[in-house]
Scaffold this motif. Structure first.
Motif, PDB file in Angstrom:
ATOM      1  N   LEU A 163      -7.397  17.266   6.045  1.00 31.27           N
ATOM      2  CA  LEU A 163      -6.328  16.309   5.570  1.00 31.27           C
ATOM      3  C   LEU A 163      -6.963  15.029   4.576  1.00 31.27           C
ATOM      4  O   LEU A 163      -7.928  14.485   5.115  1.00 31.27           O
ATOM      5  N   SER A 164      -6.355  14.864   3.630  1.00 26.83           N
ATOM      6  CA  SER A 164      -6.671  13.631   2.785  1.00 26.83           C
ATOM      7  C   SER A 164      -5.578  12.578   2.656  1.00 26.83           C
ATOM      8  O   SER A 164      -4.297  13.211   2.703  1.00 26.83           O
ATOM      9  N   CYS A 165      -5.704  11.450   2.520  1.00 27.68           N
ATOM     10  CA  CYS A 165      -4.672  10.200   2.421  1.00 27.68           C
ATOM     11  C   CYS A 165      -5.402   9.431   1.311  1.00 27.68           C
ATOM     12  O   CYS A 165      -6.083   8.687   1.513  1.00 27.68           O
ATOM     13  N   ALA A 166      -4.521   9.539   0.258  1.00 27.33           N
ATOM     14  CA  ALA A 166      -4.827   8.720  -1.177  1.00 27.33           C
ATOM     15  C   ALA A 166      -3.944   7.548  -1.026  1.00 27.33           C
ATOM     16  O   ALA A 166      -2.813   7.402  -0.752  1.00 27.33           O
ATOM     17  N   VAL A 172       0.983  -1.232  -0.026  1.00 24.62           N
ATOM     18  CA  VAL A 172      -0.040   0.003  -0.068  1.00 24.62           C
ATOM     19  C   VAL A 172       0.799   1.179   0.011  1.00 24.62           C
ATOM     20  O   VAL A 172       1.923   1.208   0.794  1.00 24.62           O
ATOM     21  N   GLN A 173       0.661   2.082  -0.996  1.00 24.51           N
ATOM     22  CA  GLN A 173       1.306   3.397  -0.991  1.00 24.51           C
ATOM     23  C   GLN A 173       0.446   4.580  -0.623  1.00 24.51           C
ATOM     24  O   GLN A 173      -0.728   4.604  -0.902  1.00 24.51           O
ATOM     25  N   LEU A 174       0.912   5.189   0.329  1.00 27.03           N
ATOM     26  CA  LEU A 174      -0.083   6.445   1.062  1.00 27.03           C
ATOM     27  C   LEU A 174       0.390   7.643   0.668  1.00 27.03           C
ATOM     28  O   LEU A 174       1.624   7.853   0.835  1.00 27.03           O
ATOM     29  N   GLN A 175      -0.392   8.616   0.302  1.00 27.93           N
ATOM     30  CA  GLN A 175       0.074  10.122   0.021  1.00 27.93           C
ATOM     31  C   GLN A 175      -0.957  10.994   0.697  1.00 27.93           C
ATOM     32  O   GLN A 175      -1.953  11.244   0.403  1.00 27.93           O
ATOM     33  N   ALA A 176      -0.419  11.691   1.668  1.00 29.66           N
ATOM     34  CA  ALA A 176      -1.121  12.678   2.596  1.00 29.66           C
ATOM     35  C   ALA A 176      -0.926  13.982   1.827  1.00 29.66           C
ATOM     36  O   ALA A 176       0.236  14.513   1.370  1.00 29.66           O
ATOM     37  N   SER A 177      -2.143  14.777   2.093  1.00 28.05           N
ATOM     38  CA  SER A 177      -2.085  16.252   1.473  1.00 28.05           C
ATOM     39  C   SER A 177      -3.158  16.842   2.368  1.00 28.05           C
ATOM     40  O   SER A 177      -3.880  16.485   3.182  1.00 28.05           O
ATOM     41  N   GLY A 178      -3.097  18.234   2.044  1.00 28.19           N
ATOM     42  CA  GLY A 178      -4.042  19.226   2.891  1.00 28.19           C
ATOM     43  C   GLY A 178      -3.584  19.904   4.010  1.00 28.19           C
ATOM     44  O   GLY A 178      -4.248  20.898   4.402  1.00 28.19           O
ATOM     45  N   GLY A 179      -2.101  19.752   4.369  1.00 27.99           N
ATOM     46  CA  GLY A 179      -1.762  20.525   5.426  1.00 27.99           C
ATOM     47  C   GLY A 179      -1.479  22.016   5.140  1.00 27.99           C
ATOM     48  O   GLY A 179      -1.635  22.458   3.873  1.00 27.99           O
ATOM     49  N   GLY A 180      -1.408  22.903   6.060  1.00 25.23           N
ATOM     50  CA  GLY A 180      -1.002  24.258   5.621  1.00 25.23           C
ATOM     51  C   GLY A 180      -0.961  25.252   7.105  1.00 25.23           C
ATOM     52  O   GLY A 180      -1.168  24.594   8.238  1.00 25.23           O
ATOM     53  N   LEU A 181      -0.974  26.517   6.949  1.00 20.27           N
ATOM     54  CA  LEU A 181      -1.050  27.450   7.875  1.00 20.27           C
ATOM     55  C   LEU A 181      -2.527  27.846   8.210  1.00 20.27           C
ATOM     56  O   LEU A 181      -3.063  28.250   7.579  1.00 20.27           O
ATOM     57  N   VAL A 182      -2.878  27.848   9.268  1.00 21.73           N
ATOM     58  CA  VAL A 182      -4.313  28.236   9.749  1.00 21.73           C
ATOM     59  C   VAL A 182      -4.171  29.055  11.219  1.00 21.73           C
ATOM     60  O   VAL A 182      -3.594  28.605  12.095  1.00 21.73           O
TER      61      VAL A 182
END
Length: 122
Positions: free
Chosen positions: A19-22, A1-11
């Motif tokens: 956050l998303s993890c594909a 399984v390969q996982l790619q996280a995204s959605g972080g940032g400054l708030v």
């Protein structure tokens, strides 16, 4: 399984992020998913997890009521919706996968994403 996280940032404190993890590779539907985070100088800690069946979710006390984990089997994606963010939520967030039932322990997860940075300003 390969996982790619995204959605972080400054708030700003009190704000929200999702956050998303594909996932790709093996049969995603049979894997339980977890979110963990690691702040500077601290150990990686459990945040949230959901069972492969989607029927059970688990949360750290520190995020209960503010964060929600969910998954979309059709899209092979797991989400972490974060509300009412606090400066102490600042960390690199990692998604992880393990076969069968979910766990709160980092050592039981077999696959990890690369992490996405969440910074909450006061």
């Amino acid at each position: 399984v390969q996982l790619q996280a995204s959605g972080g940032g400054l708030v700003q404190a009190g704000g929200s992020l999702r956050l998303s993890c594909a996932a790709s590779g093996r049969t995603f539907s049979r894997y339980s998913m977890g979110w963990f985070r690691q702040a500077p100088g601290k150990e990686r800690e459990f945040v949230a997890a959901c069972n492969w069946s989607g029927g059970s979710t688990y949360y750290a006390d520190s995020v209960k009521g503010r964060f929600t984990i969910s998954r979309d089997i059709a899209k092979n994606t797991v989400y972490l919706q974060m509300h009412s963010l606090k400066p102490e939520d600042t960390a690199v967030y990692y998604c992880a996968a393990k076969y069968s039932v979910a766990s709160l322990s980092t050592s039981e997860y077999d696959y990890w994403g690369q992490g996405t940075l969440v910074t909450v300003s006061s």
